[in-house]
Motif scaffolding. Structure first.
Motif, PDB file in Angstrom:
ATOM      1  N   THR A 128      49.421   1.539  25.455  1.00  0.00           N
ATOM      2  CA  THR A 128      49.684   0.970  26.778  1.00  0.00           C
ATOM      3  C   THR A 128      48.653   1.294  27.857  1.00  0.00           C
ATOM      4  O   THR A 128      48.614   0.606  28.876  1.00  0.00           O
ATOM      5  CB  THR A 128      51.056   1.442  27.286  1.00  0.00           C
ATOM      6  OG1 THR A 128      51.093   2.879  27.266  1.00  0.00           O
ATOM      7  CG2 THR A 128      52.174   0.920  26.401  1.00  0.00           C
ATOM      8  N   PRO A 144      51.884  -3.780  30.423  1.00  0.00           N
ATOM      9  CA  PRO A 144      52.159  -2.669  29.506  1.00  0.00           C
ATOM     10  C   PRO A 144      53.176  -3.023  28.425  1.00  0.00           C
ATOM     11  O   PRO A 144      53.041  -2.593  27.271  1.00  0.00           O
ATOM     12  CB  PRO A 144      52.689  -1.572  30.438  1.00  0.00           C
ATOM     13  CG  PRO A 144      52.080  -1.879  31.762  1.00  0.00           C
ATOM     14  CD  PRO A 144      52.055  -3.372  31.838  1.00  0.00           C
ATOM     15  N   VAL A 145      54.188  -3.803  28.777  1.00  0.00           N
ATOM     16  CA  VAL A 145      55.187  -4.216  27.788  1.00  0.00           C
ATOM     17  C   VAL A 145      54.550  -5.151  26.767  1.00  0.00           C
ATOM     18  O   VAL A 145      54.779  -5.034  25.552  1.00  0.00           O
ATOM     19  CB  VAL A 145      56.381  -4.900  28.465  1.00  0.00           C
ATOM     20  CG1 VAL A 145      57.401  -5.364  27.431  1.00  0.00           C
ATOM     21  CG2 VAL A 145      57.040  -3.960  29.461  1.00  0.00           C
ATOM     22  N   ALA A 187      52.248  -3.088  24.527  1.00  0.00           N
ATOM     23  CA  ALA A 187      53.029  -2.234  23.633  1.00  0.00           C
ATOM     24  C   ALA A 187      53.623  -3.053  22.492  1.00  0.00           C
ATOM     25  O   ALA A 187      53.558  -2.660  21.317  1.00  0.00           O
ATOM     26  CB  ALA A 187      54.132  -1.527  24.410  1.00  0.00           C
ATOM     27  N   GLY A 188      54.229  -4.203  22.837  1.00  0.00           N
ATOM     28  CA  GLY A 188      54.797  -5.053  21.801  1.00  0.00           C
ATOM     29  C   GLY A 188      53.749  -5.552  20.836  1.00  0.00           C
ATOM     30  O   GLY A 188      53.952  -5.553  19.611  1.00  0.00           O
ATOM     31  N   ARG A 231      53.517  -5.039  35.898  1.00  0.00           N
ATOM     32  CA  ARG A 231      54.773  -4.662  35.251  1.00  0.00           C
ATOM     33  C   ARG A 231      54.877  -5.236  33.839  1.00  0.00           C
ATOM     34  O   ARG A 231      55.492  -4.627  32.958  1.00  0.00           O
ATOM     35  CB  ARG A 231      55.971  -5.135  36.078  1.00  0.00           C
ATOM     36  CG  ARG A 231      56.154  -4.414  37.398  1.00  0.00           C
ATOM     37  CD  ARG A 231      57.439  -4.854  38.085  1.00  0.00           C
ATOM     38  NE  ARG A 231      57.663  -4.151  39.340  1.00  0.00           N
ATOM     39  CZ  ARG A 231      57.194  -4.541  40.520  1.00  0.00           C
ATOM     40  NH1 ARG A 231      56.478  -5.676  40.596  1.00  0.00           N
ATOM     41  NH2 ARG A 231      57.433  -3.837  41.616  1.00  0.00           N
ATOM     42  N   GLN A 232      54.315  -6.403  33.623  1.00  0.00           N
ATOM     43  CA  GLN A 232      54.467  -7.083  32.335  1.00  0.00           C
ATOM     44  C   GLN A 232      53.403  -6.682  31.307  1.00  0.00           C
ATOM     45  O   GLN A 232      53.689  -6.645  30.105  1.00  0.00           O
ATOM     46  CB  GLN A 232      54.411  -8.606  32.542  1.00  0.00           C
ATOM     47  CG  GLN A 232      55.562  -9.188  33.339  1.00  0.00           C
ATOM     48  CD  GLN A 232      55.386  -9.033  34.848  1.00  0.00           C
ATOM     49  OE1 GLN A 232      54.310  -8.676  35.330  1.00  0.00           O
ATOM     50  NE2 GLN A 232      56.441  -9.315  35.601  1.00  0.00           N
ATOM     51  N   ALA A 261      57.635 -10.441  27.432  1.00  0.00           N
ATOM     52  CA  ALA A 261      56.609 -10.121  28.427  1.00  0.00           C
ATOM     53  C   ALA A 261      55.644 -11.287  28.621  1.00  0.00           C
ATOM     54  O   ALA A 261      55.238 -11.586  29.753  1.00  0.00           O
ATOM     55  CB  ALA A 261      55.839  -8.874  28.005  1.00  0.00           C
ATOM     56  N   ALA A 307      59.559  -7.761  22.262  1.00  0.00           N
ATOM     57  CA  ALA A 307      58.982  -7.293  23.526  1.00  0.00           C
ATOM     58  C   ALA A 307      57.798  -8.154  23.946  1.00  0.00           C
ATOM     59  O   ALA A 307      57.650  -8.511  25.126  1.00  0.00           O
ATOM     60  CB  ALA A 307      58.547  -5.836  23.381  1.00  0.00           C
ATOM     61  N   GLU A 308      56.963  -8.516  22.981  1.00  0.00           N
ATOM     62  CA  GLU A 308      55.773  -9.313  23.293  1.00  0.00           C
ATOM     63  C   GLU A 308      56.145 -10.701  23.804  1.00  0.00           C
ATOM     64  O   GLU A 308      55.566 -11.196  24.784  1.00  0.00           O
ATOM     65  CB  GLU A 308      54.904  -9.427  22.039  1.00  0.00           C
ATOM     66  CG  GLU A 308      53.598 -10.144  22.260  1.00  0.00           C
ATOM     67  CD  GLU A 308      52.724 -10.173  21.023  1.00  0.00           C
ATOM     68  OE1 GLU A 308      51.633 -10.766  21.102  1.00  0.00           O
ATOM     69  OE2 GLU A 308      53.129  -9.610  19.988  1.00  0.00           O
TER      70      GLU A 308
END
Length: 309
Positions: free
Chosen positions: A150, A172-173, A176-177, A169-170, A213, A209-210
């Motif tokens: 991230t 990093p998610v 990560a995903g 905000r979006q 986001a 998650a991907e």
């Protein structure tokens, strides 16, 4: 008598750039170096973390594959970064100080120890030498894995580039995903379906998650979402979503089939590449039109004014 409303003497001004020039410069980072650095670092982080979870659960072959993958992709990530910097000593200069308030400084101090630890664990796994030290290095790299997945998103969001900054905000998610699906993709390619059960589950979590986001980046940032939906970036991110869905579906419905599992892994990895190149392209495009800088600023000013009244 009620007070008369003050009459506006002039129409609200429309913003224009100076002689049509962009307000911001394009990011100076090179392509494909930086998108590859973003992608490989994410795969490395997810693989290292997957290794320390797989080993205690009795998935020795999966842990071995993930450990070697983490070492190889971390070295490749550093190589891509150094190639972008131009000279190896520039990367070393980034480690001269540690500044907690600087994402670049913190990121350098995540990448350097992680790549060293992951490489040591991979060498120990391949050669069979110093197994205890290798295991300790692997666990340490695995603990740094989430940060590896991230920190590059935080690094992009800390710039003035509108598409990246507004998506703080979006991103990093998303990263990560995408890192989780990338790590799962390597495992699905390298081990049998029976051994890849944890990787398959990890990939499904990352895919969810991907996709969430990515949708928020494309529709939840107001005018700044446009670069994520249009042009080269839009095409790459659409391809990424299609590949992610295909990888997730194949990993579930083809979980007993070696070929289907390998195709799912390839789809996950291709999706990760499309994501990083798409996000990078969106950032570049958002620097070319002044509205992506001015409109969000005016919206923030209006919200502050409304909140204070």
């Amino acid at each position: 008598m009620s007070p008369r409303r003050e009459r506006e003497m002039a129409e609200p001004a429309e913003f224009r750039s100076y002689y049509g020039k962009p307000i911001l410069k394009e990011p100076a980072w090179k392509q494909p170096d930086v998108p590859l650095y973003l992608f490989l670092g994410g795969v490395a982080g997810a693989s290292a973390s997957m290794a320390i979870v797989a080993r205690p659960a009795g998935h020795a072959n999966l842990a071995r594959v993930a450990t070697v993958a983490a070492g190889a992709t971390s070295v490749a990530s550093v190589a891509a970064l150094i190639h972008d910097l131009g000279r190896p000593e520039r990367f070393l200069n980034m480690l001269r100080v540690f500044k907690p308030t600087s994402p670049l400084s913190v990121g350098s101090w995540i990448l350097a120890p992680f790549s060293g630890l992951a490489s040591a664990a991979a060498l120990s796994t391949i050669t069979g030498r110093l197994p205890r030290l290798g295991a300790l290095a692997g666990v340490s790299a695995g603990l740094l894995g989430p940060a590896m997945c991230t920190y590059t998103a935080v690094l992009l969001a800390d710039t003035a580039t509108p598409a990246w900054h507004e998506g703080h905000r979006q991103l990093p998610v998303l990263f990560a995903g995408s890192a989780l699906t990338g790590g799962a993709g390597v495992a699905l390619l390298a081990v049998t379906p029976a051994e890849a059960v944890p990787a398959r589950r990890l990939g499904l979590v990352g895919a969810a998650a991907e996709l969430v986001a990515s949708s928020r980046l494309e529709h939840g940032l107001g005018v700044v979402s446009e670069p994520y939906r249009t042009g080269r970036a839009g095409a790459l991110l659409k391809a990424s979503k299609a590949l992610t869905v295909a990888g997730a579906a194949l990993s579930v419905f083809g979980r007993r089939n070696r070929i289907a599992s390998a195709i799912a892994g390839s789809a996950y990895l291709a999706a990760g590449l499309c994501t990083r190149f798409g996000v990078y392209s969106a950032g570049v495009e958002s620097t070319k039109d002044p509205k992506y800088v001015v409109v969000p600023q005016r919206e923030r000013m209006a919200r502050k004014a409304n909140a204070s009244t």
